[in-house]
Scaffold this motif. Sequence first.
Motif, PDB file in Angstrom:
ATOM      1  N   ILE A  63       0.850  -1.199   0.000  1.00 38.03           N
ATOM      2  CA  ILE A  63       0.000   0.000   0.000  1.00 38.03           C
ATOM      3  C   ILE A  63       0.891   1.256   0.000  1.00 38.03           C
ATOM      4  O   ILE A  63       0.626   2.217  -0.734  1.00 38.03           O
ATOM      5  CB  ILE A  63      -0.945  -0.005   1.226  1.00 38.03           C
ATOM      6  CG1 ILE A  63      -1.888  -1.213   1.158  1.00 38.03           C
ATOM      7  CG2 ILE A  63      -1.751   1.304   1.296  1.00 38.03           C
ATOM      8  CD1 ILE A  63      -2.632  -1.505   2.458  1.00 38.03           C
ATOM      9  N   GLU A  64       1.980   1.194   0.767  1.00 35.43           N
ATOM     10  CA  GLU A  64       2.887   2.347   0.811  1.00 35.43           C
ATOM     11  C   GLU A  64       3.605   2.551  -0.526  1.00 35.43           C
ATOM     12  O   GLU A  64       4.120   3.629  -0.805  1.00 35.43           O
ATOM     13  CB  GLU A  64       3.949   2.146   1.907  1.00 35.43           C
ATOM     14  CG  GLU A  64       3.380   2.216   3.315  1.00 35.43           C
ATOM     15  CD  GLU A  64       4.364   1.714   4.377  1.00 35.43           C
ATOM     16  OE1 GLU A  64       4.226   2.115   5.538  1.00 35.43           O
ATOM     17  OE2 GLU A  64       5.258   0.903   4.049  1.00 35.43           O
ATOM     18  N   GLY A  65       3.663   1.475  -1.335  1.00 35.75           N
ATOM     19  CA  GLY A  65       4.349   1.569  -2.626  1.00 35.75           C
ATOM     20  C   GLY A  65       5.836   1.304  -2.513  1.00 35.75           C
ATOM     21  O   GLY A  65       6.593   1.668  -3.411  1.00 35.75           O
ATOM     22  N   VAL A  66       6.264   0.637  -1.414  1.00 37.97           N
ATOM     23  CA  VAL A  66       7.696   0.390  -1.233  1.00 37.97           C
ATOM     24  C   VAL A  66       8.020  -1.109  -1.329  1.00 37.97           C
ATOM     25  O   VAL A  66       9.081  -1.537  -0.895  1.00 37.97           O
ATOM     26  CB  VAL A  66       8.211   0.961   0.113  1.00 37.97           C
ATOM     27  CG1 VAL A  66       8.065   2.458   0.159  1.00 37.97           C
ATOM     28  CG2 VAL A  66       7.493   0.315   1.314  1.00 37.97           C
ATOM     29  N   TYR A  67       7.112  -1.884  -1.887  1.00 38.94           N
ATOM     30  CA  TYR A  67       7.334  -3.330  -2.012  1.00 38.94           C
ATOM     31  C   TYR A  67       7.335  -3.657  -3.505  1.00 38.94           C
ATOM     32  O   TYR A  67       6.501  -3.123  -4.240  1.00 38.94           O
ATOM     33  CB  TYR A  67       6.195  -4.079  -1.293  1.00 38.94           C
ATOM     34  CG  TYR A  67       6.474  -5.539  -1.054  1.00 38.94           C
ATOM     35  CD1 TYR A  67       7.273  -5.939   0.002  1.00 38.94           C
ATOM     36  CD2 TYR A  67       5.940  -6.512  -1.895  1.00 38.94           C
ATOM     37  CE1 TYR A  67       7.540  -7.281   0.223  1.00 38.94           C
ATOM     38  CE2 TYR A  67       6.197  -7.863  -1.678  1.00 38.94           C
ATOM     39  CZ  TYR A  67       6.993  -8.239  -0.617  1.00 38.94           C
ATOM     40  OH  TYR A  67       7.254  -9.568  -0.391  1.00 38.94           O
ATOM     41  N   PRO A  68       8.254  -4.532  -3.936  1.00 38.28           N
ATOM     42  CA  PRO A  68       8.345  -4.757  -5.384  1.00 38.28           C
ATOM     43  C   PRO A  68       7.253  -5.680  -5.926  1.00 38.28           C
ATOM     44  O   PRO A  68       7.519  -6.647  -6.604  1.00 38.28           O
ATOM     45  CB  PRO A  68       9.728  -5.399  -5.548  1.00 38.28           C
ATOM     46  CG  PRO A  68       9.987  -6.071  -4.247  1.00 38.28           C
ATOM     47  CD  PRO A  68       9.280  -5.281  -3.187  1.00 38.28           C
TER      48      PRO A  68
END
Length: 361
Positions: A57-62
Amino acid sequence: MFSTNFLTNRAVVFTSNGDPMKVVRVVSFPNLPPPRPKSVNIRYILSPINPSDINVIEGVYPAKPEARADLAQVGPGSAEEPCFIAGNEGLAEVQEVGEGVGGLASGDRVVMVKPQSGTWSTGANVGEQDVIKVPKIGRAATISEVQGATMSVNPPTAYNMLNNFVELRPGDWIVQNGANSAVSAQSLWPGFSSLENELKELGATHVLPLELLSDRSARSRIKEVTGGANIRLALNCVSGPTTAAMVGLLGPDAHLVSYGAMSKRPLLLPTSAFIFKGLTAHGFMQNRWYRENDLEKREELMNELAKLMVTRKLREPRHMILDIPRTASDDDATSKVRDIIEKVTSGKGMFGRKVLLRFEN
Ligand SMILES: NC(=O)c1ccc[n+]([C@@H]2O[C@H](COP(=O)([O-])OP(=O)(O)OC[C@H]3O[C@@H](n4cnc5c(N)ncnc54)[C@H](OP(=O)(O)O)[C@@H]3O)[C@@H](O)[C@H]2O)c1
């Protein structure tokens, strides 16, 4: 506009990456149409909130879920504002089977094969190849709903890290940090001594607070406990400086397997560990294992885990279930979900419990 009678489905969605407390919301959507050929309609029973779900959700996972154009009719999801349903892991029940589906029947319990399927939801239409049946062991032995809902991420990660890097024999030692996490011990503790007792009951021999890892007396106590044995495997989900201290406990030619960075700090290791002690450092990601292994291997692994579960060698994680009642408005449901995400993120009041979402529908 739909009559509320038809809005029997719900999902936790986000339309942009960012702080989950701001970007997630719960929306209702209409009944699913009958399943397309080669697909099934499923109802989610329980869906865990894992740290990586928050990172997605944060956009920091590939990894990213696919945008859901089908939700556009209920608000978010237009071409200008793509909409994603959160959640990667979950236990579901097959409700309706489309034409040409061979191996699945209504009532089957399944878990997701496709990553980022959007499991924080009441139900979905999915391809038959996107789910896999939960194994039954023996005639009646079966695993609990909580075990089914959490069997795709943490147990296989633990199993593979223990089996794929070092050939361990009875009597060998391993060291790990984040030992109270769901991957490690699936444990609950209100204070350190009860955590220690509980981890020991699960099989740990010596339990140390992270801060004491570099303390001389703690290190000599570990030497005493292990009889100076050569510790050859270390599992790391914390990273940051304390991991260097953990590596200091290892013997020659050991393997450090990193699978998380809960401290949000980089992994800084002493060069001497590589030069003088022959350390090998690896990363492990269960999703990569799933990509690199076929369905048969995946079934074998699930069977192995299910056997460990029914024989109680692998217990359900300590957990709490967040029920979202059918009668709650979308706004109320949104507040509940945001509140729990905040608690999971801060760790406050969770006492190491895994949270699972359950939508009443
Ligand atoms: N690579 C993979 O395939 C894979 C698979 C599964 C999980 N993981 C990763 O493994 C990690 C644990 O997952 P989980 O589901 O077991 O999570 P979990 O049950 O929520 O456990 C989180 C653990 O991290 C510790 N922690 C949190 N913040 C920390 C900090 N700042 N410093 C040190 N420790 C901290 C917690 O300790 P306290 O409770 O004491 O705060 C707890 O032991 C996550 O990073 C997750 O993404 C990776």
